[in-house]
Write a protein that holds these residues in place. Structure first.
Motif, PDB file in Angstrom:
ATOM      1  N   SER A  12       1.198  -0.962   0.351  1.00  0.00           N
ATOM      2  CA  SER A  12       0.109   0.045   0.212  1.00  0.00           C
ATOM      3  C   SER A  12       1.169   1.411  -0.118  1.00  0.00           C
ATOM      4  O   SER A  12       0.257   2.126  -0.376  1.00  0.00           O
ATOM      5  CB  SER A  12      -0.948  -0.485   1.432  1.00  0.00           C
ATOM      6  OG  SER A  12      -0.429  -0.598   2.187  1.00  0.00           O
ATOM      7  N   SER A  14       3.075   3.741  -1.497  1.00  0.00           N
ATOM      8  CA  SER A  14       4.098   3.702  -3.566  1.00  0.00           C
ATOM      9  C   SER A  14       4.018   4.807  -3.576  1.00  0.00           C
ATOM     10  O   SER A  14       3.438   5.775  -3.748  1.00  0.00           O
ATOM     11  CB  SER A  14       3.180   2.881  -4.415  1.00  0.00           C
ATOM     12  OG  SER A  14       1.602   3.582  -3.962  1.00  0.00           O
ATOM     13  N   ARG A  17       1.329   7.662  -2.651  1.00  0.00           N
ATOM     14  CA  ARG A  17       0.170   7.741  -3.715  1.00  0.00           C
ATOM     15  C   ARG A  17      -0.503   7.029  -2.348  1.00  0.00           C
ATOM     16  O   ARG A  17      -0.383   5.966  -1.632  1.00  0.00           O
ATOM     17  CB  ARG A  17       0.407   7.573  -4.846  1.00  0.00           C
ATOM     18  CG  ARG A  17       1.356   8.010  -5.847  1.00  0.00           C
ATOM     19  CD  ARG A  17       0.832   7.099  -7.401  1.00  0.00           C
ATOM     20  NE  ARG A  17       2.094   6.562  -7.138  1.00  0.00           N
ATOM     21  CZ  ARG A  17       2.971   5.301  -7.909  1.00  0.00           C
ATOM     22  NH1 ARG A  17       2.938   6.164  -8.725  1.00  0.00           N
ATOM     23  NH2 ARG A  17       3.715   4.781  -7.457  1.00  0.00           N
ATOM     24  N   ALA A  19      -2.946   3.937  -1.486  1.00  0.00           N
ATOM     25  CA  ALA A  19      -2.923   2.600  -2.133  1.00  0.00           C
ATOM     26  C   ALA A  19      -4.518   2.438  -3.360  1.00  0.00           C
ATOM     27  O   ALA A  19      -5.794   3.319  -2.963  1.00  0.00           O
ATOM     28  CB  ALA A  19      -4.460   1.498  -1.123  1.00  0.00           C
ATOM     29  N   ARG A  20      -4.339   1.347  -4.347  1.00  0.00           N
ATOM     30  CA  ARG A  20      -4.805   1.345  -5.487  1.00  0.00           C
ATOM     31  C   ARG A  20      -6.224   0.837  -4.952  1.00  0.00           C
ATOM     32  O   ARG A  20      -6.207  -0.217  -3.420  1.00  0.00           O
ATOM     33  CB  ARG A  20      -4.857   0.687  -6.987  1.00  0.00           C
ATOM     34  CG  ARG A  20      -3.866   1.616  -6.793  1.00  0.00           C
ATOM     35  CD  ARG A  20      -3.533   1.691  -8.423  1.00  0.00           C
ATOM     36  NE  ARG A  20      -2.303   2.573  -8.640  1.00  0.00           N
ATOM     37  CZ  ARG A  20      -1.832   3.058 -10.219  1.00  0.00           C
ATOM     38  NH1 ARG A  20      -2.760   2.128 -11.000  1.00  0.00           N
ATOM     39  NH2 ARG A  20      -0.840   3.761 -10.292  1.00  0.00           N
ATOM     40  N   ALA A  24      -9.360  -2.307  -9.661  1.00  0.00           N
ATOM     41  CA  ALA A  24      -8.612  -1.491 -10.311  1.00  0.00           C
ATOM     42  C   ALA A  24      -8.112  -3.005 -11.662  1.00  0.00           C
ATOM     43  O   ALA A  24      -8.368  -3.718 -11.258  1.00  0.00           O
ATOM     44  CB  ALA A  24      -7.556  -1.488 -10.273  1.00  0.00           C
ATOM     45  N   ALA A  28      -3.704  -3.199 -14.900  1.00  0.00           N
ATOM     46  CA  ALA A  28      -3.764  -2.091 -13.344  1.00  0.00           C
ATOM     47  C   ALA A  28      -2.425  -2.754 -12.920  1.00  0.00           C
ATOM     48  O   ALA A  28      -1.514  -2.207 -12.095  1.00  0.00           O
ATOM     49  CB  ALA A  28      -4.585  -0.875 -13.122  1.00  0.00           C
ATOM     50  N   ARG A  29      -3.031  -4.091 -12.376  1.00  0.00           N
ATOM     51  CA  ARG A  29      -2.516  -4.974 -11.260  1.00  0.00           C
ATOM     52  C   ARG A  29      -1.747  -5.930 -11.930  1.00  0.00           C
ATOM     53  O   ARG A  29      -0.385  -5.553 -11.005  1.00  0.00           O
ATOM     54  CB  ARG A  29      -3.647  -5.840 -10.771  1.00  0.00           C
ATOM     55  CG  ARG A  29      -4.376  -5.255  -9.726  1.00  0.00           C
ATOM     56  CD  ARG A  29      -5.682  -6.536  -9.469  1.00  0.00           C
ATOM     57  NE  ARG A  29      -5.752  -6.512 -10.902  1.00  0.00           N
ATOM     58  CZ  ARG A  29      -7.015  -8.567 -10.125  1.00  0.00           C
ATOM     59  NH1 ARG A  29      -7.220  -8.850  -9.368  1.00  0.00           N
ATOM     60  NH2 ARG A  29      -7.502  -8.111 -11.559  1.00  0.00           N
ATOM     61  N   LEU A  32       1.204  -2.310 -11.299  1.00  0.00           N
ATOM     62  CA  LEU A  32       1.750  -2.203 -10.332  1.00  0.00           C
ATOM     63  C   LEU A  32       2.649  -3.149  -9.712  1.00  0.00           C
ATOM     64  O   LEU A  32       3.363  -3.177  -8.499  1.00  0.00           O
ATOM     65  CB  LEU A  32      -0.192  -2.278  -9.150  1.00  0.00           C
ATOM     66  CG  LEU A  32       0.208  -1.410  -7.882  1.00  0.00           C
ATOM     67  CD1 LEU A  32       0.682  -0.834  -7.330  1.00  0.00           C
ATOM     68  CD2 LEU A  32      -0.841  -2.485  -6.527  1.00  0.00           C
ATOM     69  N   ARG A  35       5.959  -2.311 -11.145  1.00  0.00           N
ATOM     70  CA  ARG A  35       6.720  -1.166  -9.884  1.00  0.00           C
ATOM     71  C   ARG A  35       7.466  -1.786  -8.719  1.00  0.00           C
ATOM     72  O   ARG A  35       8.509  -1.654  -8.252  1.00  0.00           O
ATOM     73  CB  ARG A  35       5.523  -0.099 -10.476  1.00  0.00           C
ATOM     74  CG  ARG A  35       5.484   0.891 -11.272  1.00  0.00           C
ATOM     75  CD  ARG A  35       4.475   2.244 -10.996  1.00  0.00           C
ATOM     76  NE  ARG A  35       2.841   1.378 -11.061  1.00  0.00           N
ATOM     77  CZ  ARG A  35       1.947   1.673 -11.004  1.00  0.00           C
ATOM     78  NH1 ARG A  35       2.542   1.405 -12.138  1.00  0.00           N
ATOM     79  NH2 ARG A  35       0.320   1.084 -10.910  1.00  0.00           N
ATOM     80  N   GLN A  36       6.460  -2.635  -8.142  1.00  0.00           N
ATOM     81  CA  GLN A  36       6.796  -2.793  -7.025  1.00  0.00           C
ATOM     82  C   GLN A  36       7.796  -3.686  -6.343  1.00  0.00           C
ATOM     83  O   GLN A  36       8.944  -3.692  -5.844  1.00  0.00           O
ATOM     84  CB  GLN A  36       5.867  -3.423  -6.007  1.00  0.00           C
ATOM     85  CG  GLN A  36       4.370  -2.630  -5.300  1.00  0.00           C
ATOM     86  CD  GLN A  36       3.379  -3.384  -5.369  1.00  0.00           C
ATOM     87  OE1 GLN A  36       3.356  -4.693  -5.091  1.00  0.00           O
ATOM     88  NE2 GLN A  36       2.259  -2.347  -4.076  1.00  0.00           N
TER      89      GLN A  36
END
Length: 93
Positions: A12, A14, A17, A19-20, A24, A28-29, A32, A35-36
């Motif tokens: 959560s 990021s 920002r 948490a999405r 989503a 998009a997941r 994410l 990116r993580q």
């Protein structure tokens, strides 16, 4: 008092920002997640040459010790089974 604290997980957080939400989209997941993963890989510190040599030697010594232990157990169990069942080794019929 500990109920008042809010813990933050890696998923959560990021960089400020929010948490999405769970709704989503699939891509998009995936984005994410990537990116993580990249964020976590940036935190990895490569060992120095001296540390790498030290770790390698520790692993090799551990493997050698385990080989000796397993070999001794194998010889011991083999001898015990031969003694219990009275096998002479060769089976001539």
């Amino acid at each position: 008092m500990s109920e008042d604290r809010v813990t933050e997980t890696a998923a959560s957080s990021s960089k400020g920002r929010p948490a999405r939400k769970a709704e989503a989209g699939f891509f998009a997941r995936i984005a994410l997640f990537i990116r993580q993963v990249i964020g976590e890989l940036k935190k990895v510190v490569a060992p120095t040459r001296k540390e790498l040599i030290n770790y390698t030697l520790v692993v090799l010594v551990f493997v050698a010790v385990m080989m000796v232990i397993v070999s001794l157990l194998d010889i011991g169990f083999g001898t015990a089974v031969g003694w219990v069942f009275g096998g002479s080794g060769a089976t001539d019929r």
